[in-house]
Design an enzyme around this catalytic site. Sequence first.
Site, mmCIF file in Angstrom:
data_model
loop_
_atom_site.group_PDB
_atom_site.id
_atom_site.type_symbol
_atom_site.label_atom_id
_atom_site.label_comp_id
_atom_site.label_asym_id
_atom_site.label_seq_id
_atom_site.Cartn_x
_atom_site.Cartn_y
_atom_site.Cartn_z
ATOM 1 N N LYS A 204 0.683 -1.012 0.233
ATOM 2 C CA LYS A 204 -0.008 0.124 -0.153
ATOM 3 C C LYS A 204 0.396 1.068 -0.187
ATOM 4 O O LYS A 204 1.622 1.785 1.092
ATOM 5 C CB LYS A 204 -0.785 -0.169 1.001
ATOM 6 C CG LYS A 204 -1.574 0.698 1.653
ATOM 7 C CD LYS A 204 -2.161 2.426 0.929
ATOM 8 C CE LYS A 204 -2.499 2.903 1.338
ATOM 9 N NZ LYS A 204 -1.730 4.302 0.875
ATOM 10 N N GLU B 180 9.188 2.833 11.024
ATOM 11 C CA GLU B 180 10.498 3.712 10.777
ATOM 12 C C GLU B 180 9.633 5.143 11.023
ATOM 13 O O GLU B 180 8.558 5.431 9.811
ATOM 14 C CB GLU B 180 11.148 3.459 9.546
ATOM 15 C CG GLU B 180 12.272 2.523 10.336
ATOM 16 C CD GLU B 180 13.179 3.118 11.052
ATOM 17 O OE1 GLU B 180 13.379 4.190 11.073
ATOM 18 O OE2 GLU B 180 13.740 2.056 11.274
ATOM 19 N N CYS C 11 12.930 11.567 6.009
ATOM 20 C CA CYS C 11 13.227 11.656 7.142
ATOM 21 C C CYS C 11 14.828 11.725 7.781
ATOM 22 O O CYS C 11 14.387 12.445 8.975
ATOM 23 C CB CYS C 11 12.881 9.878 7.046
ATOM 24 S SG CYS C 11 13.832 8.620 5.978
ATOM 25 N N GLU D 234 8.921 17.774 13.727
ATOM 26 C CA GLU D 234 9.623 17.411 12.594
ATOM 27 C C GLU D 234 8.557 18.332 11.129
ATOM 28 O O GLU D 234 7.197 18.735 11.378
ATOM 29 C CB GLU D 234 9.193 16.684 11.698
ATOM 30 C CG GLU D 234 9.500 15.762 10.326
ATOM 31 C CD GLU D 234 9.165 14.378 10.383
ATOM 32 O OE1 GLU D 234 8.009 13.858 10.329
ATOM 33 O OE2 GLU D 234 10.266 13.660 9.547
HETATM 34 P P1 NDP Z 1 2.295 9.182 6.040
HETATM 35 O O1 NDP Z 1 2.234 8.690 7.587
HETATM 36 O O2 NDP Z 1 1.133 10.112 5.990
HETATM 37 O O3 NDP Z 1 1.756 8.088 5.586
HETATM 38 C C1 NDP Z 1 2.607 7.029 4.858
HETATM 39 C C2 NDP Z 1 1.880 5.497 4.614
HETATM 40 O O4 NDP Z 1 -0.078 4.965 5.444
HETATM 41 C C3 NDP Z 1 0.887 6.314 3.154
HETATM 42 O O5 NDP Z 1 0.880 5.368 2.692
HETATM 43 C C4 NDP Z 1 -0.607 7.111 3.823
HETATM 44 O O6 NDP Z 1 -1.897 6.696 3.106
HETATM 45 C C5 NDP Z 1 -0.532 5.686 4.630
HETATM 46 N N1 NDP Z 1 -1.473 5.232 5.988
HETATM 47 C C6 NDP Z 1 -1.984 6.633 6.251
HETATM 48 N N2 NDP Z 1 -3.836 6.386 7.024
HETATM 49 C C7 NDP Z 1 -3.390 5.024 7.370
HETATM 50 C C8 NDP Z 1 -4.374 4.066 8.095
HETATM 51 N N3 NDP Z 1 -5.087 4.519 9.260
HETATM 52 N N4 NDP Z 1 -4.307 2.729 7.816
HETATM 53 C C9 NDP Z 1 -3.375 2.282 7.225
HETATM 54 N N5 NDP Z 1 -2.310 3.161 6.717
HETATM 55 C C10 NDP Z 1 -1.995 4.414 6.498
HETATM 56 O O7 NDP Z 1 3.432 9.835 5.939
HETATM 57 P P2 NDP Z 1 3.875 10.804 4.470
HETATM 58 O O8 NDP Z 1 3.709 9.888 3.017
HETATM 59 O O9 NDP Z 1 2.923 11.636 4.176
HETATM 60 O O10 NDP Z 1 5.534 10.192 4.427
HETATM 61 C C11 NDP Z 1 5.814 11.198 6.215
HETATM 62 C C12 NDP Z 1 6.565 10.941 6.877
HETATM 63 O O11 NDP Z 1 7.528 9.697 6.078
HETATM 64 C C13 NDP Z 1 7.915 11.913 7.658
HETATM 65 O O12 NDP Z 1 7.340 12.194 8.674
HETATM 66 C C14 NDP Z 1 9.155 11.144 7.350
HETATM 67 O O13 NDP Z 1 9.689 11.643 8.301
HETATM 68 C C15 NDP Z 1 8.353 9.462 7.290
HETATM 69 N N6 NDP Z 1 9.748 8.843 6.509
HETATM 70 C C16 NDP Z 1 10.519 7.792 7.278
HETATM 71 C C17 NDP Z 1 11.588 7.879 7.405
HETATM 72 C C18 NDP Z 1 11.993 6.341 8.374
HETATM 73 O O14 NDP Z 1 13.353 5.484 7.717
HETATM 74 N N7 NDP Z 1 12.593 7.030 9.438
HETATM 75 C C19 NDP Z 1 11.802 7.188 5.666
HETATM 76 C C20 NDP Z 1 10.652 8.139 5.205
HETATM 77 C C21 NDP Z 1 10.006 8.488 5.872
HETATM 78 P P3 NDP Z 1 -2.184 7.957 2.497
HETATM 79 O O15 NDP Z 1 -1.155 8.387 1.735
HETATM 80 O O16 NDP Z 1 -3.348 7.169 1.389
HETATM 81 O O17 NDP Z 1 -2.577 8.915 3.519
#
Ligand code: NDP
Length: 479
Positions: free
Chosen positions: A161, A236, A270, A371
Site C-alpha cells: 500500500k 520507521e 526523513c 518535524e
Molecule cells: P503518512 O504517515 O501520512 O503516510 C504513510 C503511509 O501510511 C501512506 O501510504 C498512507 O496512505 C498510509 N496510511 C495513512 N493512514 C493510514 C491508516 N489509517 N492505515 C493504514 N495506512 C495508512 O506519511 P507520509 O507519506 O506523509 O510520509 C512522510 C513521513 O514519513 C515523515 O514523517 C517522514 O519522516 C517519514 N519517513 C520516515 C523514514 C524513516 O526511515 N524513519 C523514511 C521516510 C519517511 P495515504 O498516502 O493514502 O494517506
Amino acid sequence: MSESPRTAENINPANTDDVFGIVRQATREEARAAVDAAAEAFRAWRNTPAPVRGKIVARAARLMEDHEEELSQLLTREEGKTLAESRGELQRSINVVDFCAGESRRMNGETIQSELPLNFAYTIKQPLGVVACVTPWNFPVAIPVWKIAPALVAGNTVVFKPASLTPGTAVRIVEVFEEAGIPPGVLNLILGSGSDAGDEIIGHPAVKAVSFTGSNSVGIRLYEQVSRRGGKVQCEMGGKNPVVVMEDADIDLAVESTAQGAFGSSGQRCTATSRAVVVNDIADEFVTRIAARAGSMRLGNGADPNTEVGPSVDKNQFKTVLQYIDIGREDGATLVCGGKQATGSALDKGYFVQPTVFDHVTPDMRIAREEIFGPVLSVLRVKNFDEAMQVANDCEYGLSSSIFSNDASRIFRFVDEIETGMIHINSPTTGGEAHIPFGGIKGTGIGDREQGSTALDFYTDLKVVYVDYTGRKREGNLY
Ligand code: NDP
C-alpha cells in the site's frame, strides 16, 4: 472485483498543470481481496527454495537497471525531487534488491551445543505469511523495495500500500517484479487512501506483519491496532535530525554538508538536517555562510539539470511548511533568509518554498521540536560541547545526526552520547548504503532495523529445534 467510483489525480508538484494520471482508488472490498490473494499464494511461494526466490528478485534488479532512466524521470515528475536525486534513489534501490537477492543464499540458522550428552539444538528461519508494506511518498521507489525485496526473499507474500501521492512509481515497481517472474498473488498492489483501503489491510487477520514507514501520528495508531491483535509491527517514523558544529570544524565542509542535508530533496528526507547546534565561537560565521548558500540555491522543476531544490510534494505539505515558518517568526526566532513561497516564471505553477534559515532558535520553540519536512533549518546556539549534546538530545525523535569536528575525543563522545540510530561524522545527516542497517531509536523507530544484515529479521520467525538422540527417557535437568 467490484468497481470503485473514487479517483484521484496524479499531479506534478513542480507544475500543477501537468496532471499525468487519474488513479482509481481501491475499495475496502478490493483491499480484502488482495490480502486473500496473498494468503492463497503463500504456501507455494514459501515452498519455493529461497535461492530460487532470490533469483527472481535479482532479475527485478536487472530490470530496474534497464528502466533506470524512465523510472527516474517518472519519480521526478511525480514527487518533485531533482533528476540527480531520483537517479541516486534508483541506484540505491537496485543495490538493495541485489543485496536482498544475495541474502536468499544466507537464510541460515545456527547449530548449538547442548549441556546434555547426545543432544544438540538448531535454529531455522521461516517466513511469517502475508506481510503488508505501507510506505510514504518521499522515497517512493527505495522504501517500497527495501521492504518488498526482503519480504519476498524470506518467503512471505506481500500486500503493498504505497502513499496516495505516488501511485505511478508504485505501479512501475510492481510491474518490474511481475516481469521478473514473481508469481500471481505473491505481490499485490492496492492504490487507495490509507484511512480506508490501508486501514482494511492492516486490520485483516491474515496479515501477520506490517512494515510501515511514515509519520508518527499514523505509525503509532497503526502499531496499536496491529499489535492489539497480536500482529508483528515495524515502524520507521519522523526525524528532527541535528548537526553539531564545533569551533574546530572545517567550516566550509560544515556549511556545505548542512546545506545539502537541510535543503536537498526540499527538506523532505526523513534524515534531513533540521537543526544546526552551533557553538557560539563560530555561530556568526556559520549563520552568515549557510544563509548565503541557502540564498544561492537554484529552485525549479527537478527535470531541469540546473535545479538544486525542487518543490514540496503537494499543496498540503507546501502550506504546512509555510505555516511552520510563520510559527518560527511568532515564537521569536530570527529569520535570516528565505521564509516565503518562491516565485518567478518557472516557479509560479509549483509548490516552491525558499530555502529558509532561522537563527537564535531556542530548544522550546516548535521549529526546534517538530518535524517540518521542508527546506527550513533552525540554528540553535550553544556555549560548549556539553550544552550541544544536551540540546541535540532534547528531542522526541532519534533518527540521524552528524558532528563537524576534528577532535577525536569529542567525536567519540558524540557517538557514545547522541540519541540517534544513525550517526555521521563530518558528513551530512542524510544517506545510507544498501548493505548497512538503517533506522532510528526513541520516537522514530519501533521494531527490527531495515536493510543490511538485519534486513530479513523482521520478515522471518525463528524456530528452535531440540534434538535428543540418546533414545532414553531424560533424567535430571528437567527444567
Ligand atoms: P503518512 O504517515 O501520512 O503516510 C504513510 C503511509 O501510511 C501512506 O501510504 C498512507 O496512505 C498510509 N496510511 C495513512 N493512514 C493510514 C491508516 N489509517 N492505515 C493504514 N495506512 C495508512 O506519511 P507520509 O507519506 O506523509 O510520509 C512522510 C513521513 O514519513 C515523515 O514523517 C517522514 O519522516 C517519514 N519517513 C520516515 C523514514 C524513516 O526511515 N524513519 C523514511 C521516510 C519517511 P495515504 O498516502 O493514502 O494517506
